[in-house]
Motif scaffolding. Structure first.
Motif, PDB file in Angstrom:
ATOM      1  N   ARG A  82       0.838  -1.197   0.000  1.00  0.00           N
ATOM      2  CA  ARG A  82       0.000   0.000   0.000  1.00  0.00           C
ATOM      3  C   ARG A  82       0.873   1.246   0.000  1.00  0.00           C
ATOM      4  O   ARG A  82       1.867   1.310   0.721  1.00  0.00           O
ATOM      5  CB  ARG A  82      -0.894   0.006   1.229  1.00  0.00           C
ATOM      6  N   TRP A  83       0.494   2.200  -0.812  1.00  0.00           N
ATOM      7  CA  TRP A  83       1.148   3.495  -0.825  1.00  0.00           C
ATOM      8  C   TRP A  83       0.109   4.533  -0.430  1.00  0.00           C
ATOM      9  O   TRP A  83      -0.799   4.844  -1.189  1.00  0.00           O
ATOM     10  CB  TRP A  83       1.679   3.827  -2.216  1.00  0.00           C
ATOM     11  N   ASN A  84       0.213   5.068   0.772  1.00  0.00           N
ATOM     12  CA  ASN A  84      -0.700   6.097   1.246  1.00  0.00           C
ATOM     13  C   ASN A  84       0.072   7.381   1.482  1.00  0.00           C
ATOM     14  O   ASN A  84       1.031   7.404   2.258  1.00  0.00           O
ATOM     15  CB  ASN A  84      -1.387   5.669   2.552  1.00  0.00           C
ATOM     16  N   LYS A  85      -0.346   8.454   0.822  1.00  0.00           N
ATOM     17  CA  LYS A  85       0.317   9.737   0.994  1.00  0.00           C
ATOM     18  C   LYS A  85       0.181  10.184   2.445  1.00  0.00           C
ATOM     19  O   LYS A  85      -0.905  10.146   3.019  1.00  0.00           O
ATOM     20  CB  LYS A  85      -0.301  10.768   0.065  1.00  0.00           C
ATOM     21  N   GLY A  86       1.295  10.582   3.029  1.00  0.00           N
ATOM     22  CA  GLY A  86       1.297  11.044   4.406  1.00  0.00           C
ATOM     23  C   GLY A  86       1.357   9.933   5.443  1.00  0.00           C
ATOM     24  O   GLY A  86       1.293  10.203   6.641  1.00  0.00           O
ATOM     25  N   ALA A  87       1.461   8.706   5.013  1.00  0.00           N
ATOM     26  CA  ALA A  87       1.518   7.587   5.959  1.00  0.00           C
ATOM     27  C   ALA A  87       2.861   7.566   6.681  1.00  0.00           C
ATOM     28  O   ALA A  87       3.858   8.083   6.191  1.00  0.00           O
ATOM     29  CB  ALA A  87       1.291   6.268   5.236  1.00  0.00           C
ATOM     30  N   ARG A  88       2.886   6.933   7.841  1.00  0.00           N
ATOM     31  CA  ARG A  88       4.114   6.840   8.625  1.00  0.00           C
ATOM     32  C   ARG A  88       5.061   5.773   8.088  1.00  0.00           C
ATOM     33  O   ARG A  88       6.228   5.724   8.458  1.00  0.00           O
ATOM     34  CB  ARG A  88       3.784   6.547  10.075  1.00  0.00           C
ATOM     35  N   SER A  89       4.561   4.908   7.256  1.00  0.00           N
ATOM     36  CA  SER A  89       5.415   3.878   6.657  1.00  0.00           C
ATOM     37  C   SER A  89       5.299   3.983   5.143  1.00  0.00           C
ATOM     38  O   SER A  89       4.436   4.679   4.617  1.00  0.00           O
ATOM     39  CB  SER A  89       4.990   2.486   7.117  1.00  0.00           C
ATOM     40  N   PHE A  90       6.159   3.300   4.450  1.00  0.00           N
ATOM     41  CA  PHE A  90       6.099   3.322   2.996  1.00  0.00           C
ATOM     42  C   PHE A  90       6.512   1.969   2.437  1.00  0.00           C
ATOM     43  O   PHE A  90       7.164   1.178   3.112  1.00  0.00           O
ATOM     44  CB  PHE A  90       6.965   4.446   2.414  1.00  0.00           C
ATOM     45  N   ALA A  91       6.099   1.722   1.225  1.00  0.00           N
ATOM     46  CA  ALA A  91       6.392   0.446   0.563  1.00  0.00           C
ATOM     47  C   ALA A  91       6.943   0.728  -0.823  1.00  0.00           C
ATOM     48  O   ALA A  91       6.783   1.813  -1.369  1.00  0.00           O
ATOM     49  CB  ALA A  91       5.129  -0.392   0.467  1.00  0.00           C
ATOM     50  N   GLY A  92       7.593  -0.259  -1.388  1.00  0.00           N
ATOM     51  CA  GLY A  92       8.132  -0.096  -2.732  1.00  0.00           C
ATOM     52  C   GLY A  92       8.848  -1.353  -3.188  1.00  0.00           C
ATOM     53  O   GLY A  92       8.715  -2.417  -2.601  1.00  0.00           O
ATOM     54  N   TRP A  93       9.592  -1.183  -4.235  1.00  0.00           N
ATOM     55  CA  TRP A  93      10.364  -2.269  -4.824  1.00  0.00           C
ATOM     56  C   TRP A  93      11.799  -1.807  -5.013  1.00  0.00           C
ATOM     57  O   TRP A  93      12.055  -0.647  -5.307  1.00  0.00           O
ATOM     58  CB  TRP A  93       9.800  -2.652  -6.198  1.00  0.00           C
ATOM     59  N   TYR A  94      12.738  -2.707  -4.838  1.00  0.00           N
ATOM     60  CA  TYR A  94      14.125  -2.406  -5.173  1.00  0.00           C
ATOM     61  C   TYR A  94      14.699  -3.579  -5.957  1.00  0.00           C
ATOM     62  O   TYR A  94      14.245  -4.710  -5.824  1.00  0.00           O
ATOM     63  CB  TYR A  94      14.971  -2.097  -3.926  1.00  0.00           C
ATOM     64  N   TYR A  95      15.678  -3.284  -6.791  1.00  0.00           N
ATOM     65  CA  TYR A  95      16.321  -4.328  -7.573  1.00  0.00           C
ATOM     66  C   TYR A  95      17.467  -4.913  -6.758  1.00  0.00           C
ATOM     67  O   TYR A  95      18.345  -4.192  -6.294  1.00  0.00           O
ATOM     68  CB  TYR A  95      16.849  -3.787  -8.895  1.00  0.00           C
ATOM     69  N   ALA A  96      17.448  -6.212  -6.555  1.00  0.00           N
ATOM     70  CA  ALA A  96      18.495  -6.905  -5.808  1.00  0.00           C
ATOM     71  C   ALA A  96      19.317  -7.754  -6.778  1.00  0.00           C
ATOM     72  O   ALA A  96      18.778  -8.647  -7.432  1.00  0.00           O
ATOM     73  CB  ALA A  96      17.899  -7.786  -4.725  1.00  0.00           C
ATOM     74  N   VAL A  97      20.581  -7.454  -6.872  1.00  0.00           N
ATOM     75  CA  VAL A  97      21.457  -8.197  -7.767  1.00  0.00           C
ATOM     76  C   VAL A  97      21.550  -9.659  -7.348  1.00  0.00           C
ATOM     77  O   VAL A  97      21.598 -10.553  -8.192  1.00  0.00           O
ATOM     78  CB  VAL A  97      22.859  -7.543  -7.810  1.00  0.00           C
ATOM     79  N   THR A  98      21.522  -9.919  -6.054  1.00  0.00           N
ATOM     80  CA  THR A  98      21.675 -11.289  -5.572  1.00  0.00           C
ATOM     81  C   THR A  98      20.512 -12.178  -5.992  1.00  0.00           C
ATOM     82  O   THR A  98      20.678 -13.385  -6.159  1.00  0.00           O
ATOM     83  CB  THR A  98      21.797 -11.326  -4.044  1.00  0.00           C
ATOM     84  N   THR A  99      19.309 -11.601  -6.159  1.00  0.00           N
ATOM     85  CA  THR A  99      18.156 -12.401  -6.582  1.00  0.00           C
ATOM     86  C   THR A  99      17.891 -12.267  -8.069  1.00  0.00           C
ATOM     87  O   THR A  99      17.137 -13.042  -8.641  1.00  0.00           O
ATOM     88  CB  THR A  99      16.877 -11.996  -5.831  1.00  0.00           C
ATOM     89  N   GLY A 100      18.485 -11.249  -8.689  1.00  0.00           N
ATOM     90  CA  GLY A 100      18.279 -11.036 -10.125  1.00  0.00           C
ATOM     91  C   GLY A 100      16.909 -10.467 -10.452  1.00  0.00           C
ATOM     92  O   GLY A 100      16.428 -10.627 -11.560  1.00  0.00           O
TER      93      GLY A 100
END
Length: 63
Positions: free
Chosen positions: A38-56
Motif C-alpha cells: 500500500r502506498w498512502n500519501k502522508g503515511a508513517r510507513s512506505f512500501a516499494g520495490w528495489y532491484y536486488a542483484v543477488t536475486t536477479g
C-alpha cells in the motif's frame, strides 16, 4: 500442531508448512506476497520495490 520451529507460507496458491530449518531451499523472493503493498500519501510507513542483484529481480519491501 504448529510449533515455534515451523514456517508457513503460500506457494502457488496453497499453504505450505516446513520445519524452520527445512526452508533453506525455498526461494521466498519468487513466492507471491500474501497481501498487496500500500502506498498512502502522508503515511508513517512506505512500501516499494528495489532491484536486488543477488536475486536477479525486484524485491518488495514495506517499512
Amino acid at each position: 500442531m504448529l510449533s515455534a520451529s515451523d514456517l508457513d507460507f503460500f506457494d502457488a496458491g496453497r499453504c505450505r508448512r516446513v520445519a524452520l530449518g527445512g526452508g533453506g531451499n525455498v526461494r521466498f523472493e519468487d513466492v507471491a506476497p500474501v497481501r498487496g503493498f500500500r502506498w498512502n500519501k502522508g503515511a508513517r510507513s512506505f512500501a516499494g520495490w528495489y532491484y536486488a542483484v543477488t536475486t536477479g529481480g525486484h524485491v518488495g519491501y514495506e517499512s
